[in-house]
Design an enzyme around this catalytic site. Structure first.
Site, PDB file in Angstrom:
ATOM      1  N   HIS A 145     -13.962  -3.085   3.166  1.00  8.27           N
ATOM      2  CA  HIS A 145     -12.931  -3.917   3.031  1.00  8.27           C
ATOM      3  C   HIS A 145     -11.400  -3.503   3.259  1.00  8.27           C
ATOM      4  O   HIS A 145     -11.341  -2.222   3.337  1.00  8.27           O
ATOM      5  CB  HIS A 145     -13.003  -4.389   1.404  1.00  8.27           C
ATOM      6  CG  HIS A 145     -12.601  -3.204   0.595  1.00  8.27           C
ATOM      7  ND1 HIS A 145     -13.406  -2.281   0.270  1.00  8.27           N
ATOM      8  CD2 HIS A 145     -11.364  -2.866   0.274  1.00  8.27           C
ATOM      9  CE1 HIS A 145     -13.044  -1.088  -0.262  1.00  8.27           C
ATOM     10  NE2 HIS A 145     -11.827  -1.490  -0.782  1.00  8.27           N
ATOM     11  N   ARG A 158     -18.487   0.310  -2.770  1.00  7.59           N
ATOM     12  CA  ARG A 158     -17.567  -0.796  -2.275  1.00  7.59           C
ATOM     13  C   ARG A 158     -18.056  -1.346  -0.903  1.00  7.59           C
ATOM     14  O   ARG A 158     -18.190  -0.496  -0.400  1.00  7.59           O
ATOM     15  CB  ARG A 158     -16.105  -0.548  -2.415  1.00  7.59           C
ATOM     16  CG  ARG A 158     -15.270  -0.199  -3.454  1.00  7.59           C
ATOM     17  CD  ARG A 158     -15.152  -1.359  -4.564  1.00  7.59           C
ATOM     18  NE  ARG A 158     -15.210  -2.666  -4.110  1.00  7.59           N
ATOM     19  CZ  ARG A 158     -14.011  -3.385  -3.768  1.00  7.59           C
ATOM     20  NH1 ARG A 158     -12.974  -2.890  -3.763  1.00  7.59           N
ATOM     21  NH2 ARG A 158     -14.307  -4.821  -3.222  1.00  7.59           N
ATOM     22  N   TYR A 175      -9.804   7.506   1.575  1.00  7.33           N
ATOM     23  CA  TYR A 175      -8.208   6.974   1.617  1.00  7.33           C
ATOM     24  C   TYR A 175      -7.538   8.269   1.861  1.00  7.33           C
ATOM     25  O   TYR A 175      -7.682   9.117   1.361  1.00  7.33           O
ATOM     26  CB  TYR A 175      -7.878   6.319   0.332  1.00  7.33           C
ATOM     27  CG  TYR A 175      -8.159   4.839   0.173  1.00  7.33           C
ATOM     28  CD1 TYR A 175      -7.575   3.741   0.739  1.00  7.33           C
ATOM     29  CD2 TYR A 175      -9.626   4.412  -0.566  1.00  7.33           C
ATOM     30  CE1 TYR A 175      -8.094   2.586   0.607  1.00  7.33           C
ATOM     31  CE2 TYR A 175     -10.150   3.206  -0.689  1.00  7.33           C
ATOM     32  CZ  TYR A 175      -9.222   2.326  -0.024  1.00  7.33           C
ATOM     33  OH  TYR A 175      -9.662   0.840  -0.141  1.00  7.33           O
ATOM     34  N   TYR A 225     -17.532   3.246   0.378  1.00  6.12           N
ATOM     35  CA  TYR A 225     -17.261   4.157  -0.372  1.00  6.12           C
ATOM     36  C   TYR A 225     -17.783   4.073  -1.871  1.00  6.12           C
ATOM     37  O   TYR A 225     -17.823   3.050  -2.292  1.00  6.12           O
ATOM     38  CB  TYR A 225     -15.782   4.714  -0.434  1.00  6.12           C
ATOM     39  CG  TYR A 225     -14.868   3.813  -0.982  1.00  6.12           C
ATOM     40  CD1 TYR A 225     -14.700   3.608  -2.170  1.00  6.12           C
ATOM     41  CD2 TYR A 225     -14.026   2.823  -0.013  1.00  6.12           C
ATOM     42  CE1 TYR A 225     -13.690   2.633  -2.726  1.00  6.12           C
ATOM     43  CE2 TYR A 225     -13.198   2.232  -0.528  1.00  6.12           C
ATOM     44  CZ  TYR A 225     -12.950   2.026  -1.748  1.00  6.12           C
ATOM     45  OH  TYR A 225     -12.101   1.036  -2.267  1.00  6.12           O
ATOM     46  N   HIS A 276      -7.501  -4.193   2.247  1.00  4.10           N
ATOM     47  CA  HIS A 276      -6.596  -4.628   1.200  1.00  4.10           C
ATOM     48  C   HIS A 276      -5.359  -5.339   1.885  1.00  4.10           C
ATOM     49  O   HIS A 276      -4.939  -4.773   2.712  1.00  4.10           O
ATOM     50  CB  HIS A 276      -5.971  -3.467   0.180  1.00  4.10           C
ATOM     51  CG  HIS A 276      -7.035  -2.955  -0.652  1.00  4.10           C
ATOM     52  ND1 HIS A 276      -7.444  -3.163  -1.807  1.00  4.10           N
ATOM     53  CD2 HIS A 276      -7.693  -1.768  -0.265  1.00  4.10           C
ATOM     54  CE1 HIS A 276      -8.368  -2.511  -2.317  1.00  4.10           C
ATOM     55  NE2 HIS A 276      -8.556  -1.700  -1.529  1.00  4.10           N
TER      56      HIS A 276
HETATM   57 FE   LIG Z   1     -10.287  -0.267  -1.501  1.00  3.32          FE
END
Ligand SMILES: [Fe+2]
Length: 205
Positions: free
Chosen positions: A121, A118, A69, A108, A123
Site C-alpha cells: 500500500h 499489511r 519504512y 510488512y 499512504h
Molecule cells: Fe503503511
C-alpha cells in the site's frame, strides 16, 4: 450538509509549490536507483461531480520494496534502501492530475494479530487550501491476497467503497521497457467518494 468554514479554517499556512517543493520521484536523487519494481502511480483528484480539483498538495509515503519504512520506529527485520527516500509530494495540475514515480512497496508484518501482514500500500495525504481540509487514505494494488485479511482495508464496511481504494493497472500509463503504470483517482466527496481515515486515526501502518 456543508459546514461553513470560518476565519480559523480559511487562514493560516497555504500549501503552495514555492513553500513546499514538489518531488514527484520518491527515490533519492543521488544518481543510484532504488531497489525494487519501478512503478508509475497516476490519477486525478475530483469532486463529487467528477470535476477536477487543481492546485491540491498530494503527498505519499510508503515502505521500500522490502517492506521497510525509512523511519526510526520501524524495526521490521528487512533491509533499508539507502537510495530510497519513501516520501513524495506533488500539486495537482489544472486537470486535477498528479503523477509519481516510485517503487512497488513490499508487504510488512505489523503485530496487530497472529501472523498479521499489511498488503502492499501507499499512504496518501491531500491538502486543500489549509489544515482544516486535510484528507488521508491508502492506495492498494489489484489482486493482493492480503486484502481479504487486512483489518485496516476491511474497516471500510461498504465493499464497493473498499474497491475504490484499489488502484487499476493501466497499460496507458505503463511505459514500455521501463515501468508498470497504475491509475488511482481520488474522489473527495459524494456517492463515489474515496474512503478516508479519521483525523485521529493511526497513520503509522
Ligand atoms: Fe503503511
Amino acid at each position: 450538509m456543508r459546514i461553513p468554514q470560518t476565519v480559523t479554517e480559511l487562514h493560516g499556512p497555504r500549501f503552495t509549490p514555492d513553500k513546499f517543493p514538489p518531488t514527484d520521484n520518491i527515490q533519492l536523487t543521488d544518481g543510484h536507483e532504488a531497489q525494487g519494481e519501478r512503478i508509475i502511480v497516476q490519477g486525478r483528484v475530483l469532486d463529487e461531480n467528477g470535476r477536477p480539483v487543481p492546485h491540491t498538495m498530494v503527498e505519499i509515503w510508503q515502505a521500500n520494496a522490502a517492506g521497510r519504512y525509512n523511519l526510526p520506529r520501524d524495526t521490521h527485520d528487512a533491509p533499508l534502501d539507502p537510495h530510497f527516500r519513501g516520501t513524495g509530494r506533488v500539486f495537482t495540475d489544472e486537470d486535477g492530475g498528479y503523477r509519481f514515480i516510485t517503487i512497488k512497496p513490499g508487504a510488512y508484518p505489523w503485530g496487530n494479530h497472529e501472523n498479521a501482514w499489511r498488503p502492499n500500500h501507499i499512504h496518501f495525504s491531500l491538502f486543500g487550501p489549509g489544515y482544516a481540509t486535510r484528507l488521508v487514505t491508502q492506495m492498494y494494488f489489484p489482486g493482493d491476497p492480503l486484502l481479504a485479511l487486512d483489518p485496516i482495508y476491511q474497516c471500510t464496511a461498504d465493499a464497493q467503497a473498499r474497491e475504490r481504494l484499489i488502484a487499476a493497472f493501466d497499460l496507458a500509463i505503463t511505459e514500455p521497457n521501463w515501468a508498470l503504470g497504475y491509475r488511482f483517482n481520488i474522489y473527495l466527496r459524494g456517492r463515489h467518494a474515496t474512503p478516508m481515515e479519521d483525523e485521529d486515526g493511526d497513520h503509522d501502518h
